[in-house]
Design a protein around this motif. Structure first.
Motif, mmCIF file in Angstrom:
data_model
loop_
_atom_site.group_PDB
_atom_site.id
_atom_site.type_symbol
_atom_site.label_atom_id
_atom_site.label_comp_id
_atom_site.label_asym_id
_atom_site.label_seq_id
_atom_site.Cartn_x
_atom_site.Cartn_y
_atom_site.Cartn_z
ATOM 1 N N PRO A 194 0.829 -1.209 0.000
ATOM 2 C CA PRO A 194 0.000 0.000 0.000
ATOM 3 C C PRO A 194 0.862 1.258 0.000
ATOM 4 O O PRO A 194 2.089 1.194 0.098
ATOM 5 N N ALA A 195 0.202 2.400 -0.093
ATOM 6 C CA ALA A 195 0.914 3.671 -0.047
ATOM 7 C C ALA A 195 1.565 3.849 1.319
ATOM 8 O O ALA A 195 1.201 3.185 2.297
ATOM 9 N N ARG A 196 2.524 4.725 1.379
ATOM 10 C CA ARG A 196 3.236 4.996 2.617
ATOM 11 C C ARG A 196 2.259 5.397 3.714
ATOM 12 O O ARG A 196 1.237 6.018 3.476
ATOM 13 N N ALA A 197 2.582 5.015 4.955
ATOM 14 C CA ALA A 197 1.727 5.324 6.091
ATOM 15 C C ALA A 197 1.671 6.829 6.333
ATOM 16 O O ALA A 197 2.485 7.601 5.830
ATOM 17 N N GLY A 198 0.684 7.226 7.133
ATOM 18 C CA GLY A 198 0.558 8.623 7.505
ATOM 19 C C GLY A 198 -0.242 9.429 6.510
ATOM 20 O O GLY A 198 -0.877 8.905 5.601
ATOM 21 N N VAL B 206 7.789 5.953 13.762
ATOM 22 C CA VAL B 206 7.973 6.605 12.466
ATOM 23 C C VAL B 206 7.465 5.689 11.355
ATOM 24 O O VAL B 206 7.808 4.503 11.300
ATOM 25 N N ASN B 207 6.661 6.240 10.475
ATOM 26 C CA ASN B 207 6.189 5.547 9.275
ATOM 27 C C ASN B 207 5.721 4.123 9.579
ATOM 28 O O ASN B 207 6.176 3.154 8.980
ATOM 29 N N SER B 208 4.801 4.022 10.489
ATOM 30 C CA SER B 208 4.278 2.714 10.879
ATOM 31 C C SER B 208 2.753 2.742 10.869
ATOM 32 O O SER B 208 2.127 3.795 10.884
ATOM 33 N N ARG B 209 2.190 1.556 10.840
ATOM 34 C CA ARG B 209 0.740 1.405 10.741
ATOM 35 C C ARG B 209 0.259 0.485 11.863
ATOM 36 O O ARG B 209 0.905 -0.517 12.188
ATOM 37 N N ASP C 75 4.357 10.391 10.577
ATOM 38 C CA ASP C 75 4.030 9.702 9.324
ATOM 39 C C ASP C 75 3.445 8.313 9.578
ATOM 40 O O ASP C 75 3.842 7.334 8.939
ATOM 41 N N SER C 76 2.513 8.215 10.488
ATOM 42 C CA SER C 76 1.971 6.918 10.862
ATOM 43 C C SER C 76 0.455 6.905 10.778
ATOM 44 O O SER C 76 -0.196 7.953 10.810
#
Length: 493
Positions: free
Chosen positions: A72-76, A228-231, A264-265
């Motif tokens: 999928p697209a980057r988180a956040g 950071v950048n996590s889902r 960015d999450s």
């Protein structure tokens, strides 16, 4: 785009700069797969130690499962543009201390994750070219003497799953089982935990009541922590409790009151993907500061009933659909983020923010907030938000006297409400109350019978029902003092 600003001129203030009609992130950002890695690493140097592979075993029952290559697209929030300070950026993991896996999905096991996290250092994954899901058969726990920095980097391809059965990651500087490293575990600068480029799915801490419970995916007390950048998707914790919370993350105590960064999450992101807990369907804390940047919090729920303190006949909870923050002096800053479609059975469909002593502040800027339903209550003029700031006066400062001497206890918000928790060594007491008004500079005295149970939160009846007032000079403006003295022991109710 219409922008609204609210400034609440009290000691616990909320400044709101909210985008009235911002763009939502793409639908793909709400999916349950791994979050791709950021294009650039942060400024922190990597651990100079050599890397070590820790792919332990190939048990097919606990090995990683490969997912389709297309992620999928980057988180956040891709439309968020809040500046990210250097200390909040992703850590450079190009020289890892240890690597989980040996290049195949089958080499990436729960055992390998648990071992690597316990050993500490900078940890990456080598599970093959495709996204993988590692189903955890045990909670990964940080050993406080190891590190002092622990970085867990999934490279945008790894999902850690609790399978709906267990919490995924745990750090607690005050847990003797994980080792004491200082004499002041509640305020120490290590371990320093970073999770980045990972997905945490189906964590569940229901029944885990150590430190009050909560933290379906991650529980942290002490040290430092950032995301950071996590889902975070479909995480759970106990569904009832007045102060329990954090389906995704629960944090207690951070070194020197420094903030937890969430950058960015995504928490939830789509219908059916959100977290559920008594309070704080995504994030929850007591006395902890947060900075949430360029993130998405949506479709999360606070499912408890009865609020805090719990109404008679209820188990309590149900506040902060996405975020639940309680305590005294702490700050919350949300910028460049989207908070939408969250729900609270009680107060604050998006955010529940209470600074008991009115020294805390919350600032929301450059963000979109919409369709956050509060079934019970919210602050007028701040849809989806309950804040202790308006229109209440500064919170009382309580001094409680008893067999063990005097100690200070913070008060809960609300006219005439106080929160009294005798020390565990004290007996139950009946209290009388004296309140001093900060505005009229008058002393008000009332007597109220209150059951004080050791180790429990006990409500003092309304102080607004004062009977006699006498003039009192020299009361500092903007302060309130309250003394609660025991008038005699009584059995536990």
């Amino acid at each position: 785009m219409r922008t609204s600003r609210f400034l609440l001129p009290l000691s616990a203030a909320v400044v709101l700069v909210v985008a009235g009609c911002g763009s939502s992130p793409s639908a793909g950002s709400g999916a349950g797969g791994p979050a791709p890695a950021p294009s650039s690493a942060g400024p922190t140097a990597a651990d100079p130690a050599g890397s070590a592979a820790v792919g332990l075993g190939r048990n097919p029952a606990v090995a990683a499962k490969a997912s389709p290559a297309a992620g999928p697209a980057r988180a956040g929030n891709p439309n968020g543009h809040a500046p990210v300070p250097a200390e909040a950026r992703a850590v450079d993991t190009s020289r890892p201390t240890r690597v989980i896996g040996t290049g195949t999905p089958g080499s990436c096991t729960s055992q390998a994750v648990v071992a690597a996290v316990a050993a500490g250092g900078i940890i990456t994954f080598s599970c093959g070219p495709d996204p993988v899901t590692i189903t955890m058969t045990a909670t990964a726990k940080i050993r406080n003497a190891n590190g002092p920095r622990i970085v867990l980097d999934g490279g945008g391809k790894v999902t850690l799953s609790g399978a709906g059965k267990r919490r995924i990651l745990y750090m607690n500087t005050c847990d003797e089982a994980q080792g004491f490293t200082t004499s002041h575990c509640q305020d120490q600068d290590h371990p320093q935990l970073t999770v980045q480029n990972l997905t945490f799915a189906d964590g569940n801490s229901t029944g885990e009541r150590v430190e009050g419970g909560g933290g379906g995916a991650i529980f942290v007390r002490g040290g430092r922590f950032k995301v950071v950048n996590s889902r975070f998707v479909r995480n759970r914790c106990d569904g009832t409790g007045p102060d329990l919370g954090g389906a995704a993350i629960r944090v207690l105590s951070q070194s020197q009151g420094l903030p937890v960064y969430v950058v960015d999450s995504t928490f939830g992101g789509a219908a059916g993907q959100g977290g559920q807990c008594a309070n704080g369907g995504a994030l929850s804390s007591i006395g902890v500061s947060w900075i949430v940047l360029n993130s998405v919090l949506s479709h999360n729920s606070a499912v408890g009933r009865g609020a805090n303190p719990a109404k008679a006949g209820t188990p309590g909870g149900g506040s902060g659909g996405a975020i639940y923050c309680d305590g005294n002096r702490f700050t919350v800053r949300i910028a460049g983020s989207v908070i939408e479609d969250n729900h609270a059975n009680e107060g604050g469909g998006a955010v529940f923010f209470v600074s008991n002593d009115r020294t805390g502040t919350m600032r929301i800027e450059g963000s979109t907030m919409r369709r956050n339903r509060s079934d019970g209550f919210e602050t007028p003029g701040l849809p989806g938000i309950f804040s202790s700031a308006p229109p209440l006066p500064p919170s009382p400062d309580l001094r409680v006297g008893g067999q063990t001497g005097s100690w200070r206890v913070p008060a809960l918000p609300g006219p005439g409400r106080a929160n009294v928790s005798p020390p565990n060594s004290a007996r139950a007491w009946r209290y009388s109350v004296r309140s001093i008004s900060p505005v009229a500079k008058r002393r008000a005295r009332i007597s109220a019978g209150v059951s004080g149970r050791p180790g429990h939160r006990n409500r003092v009846p309304a102080l607004s029902e004062t009977i006699a007032q006498t003039a009192r000079a020299n009361t500092p403006s903007g302060t309130t003092a309250m003394k609660i003295q025991p008038t005699g022991p009584m059995p536990h109710p």
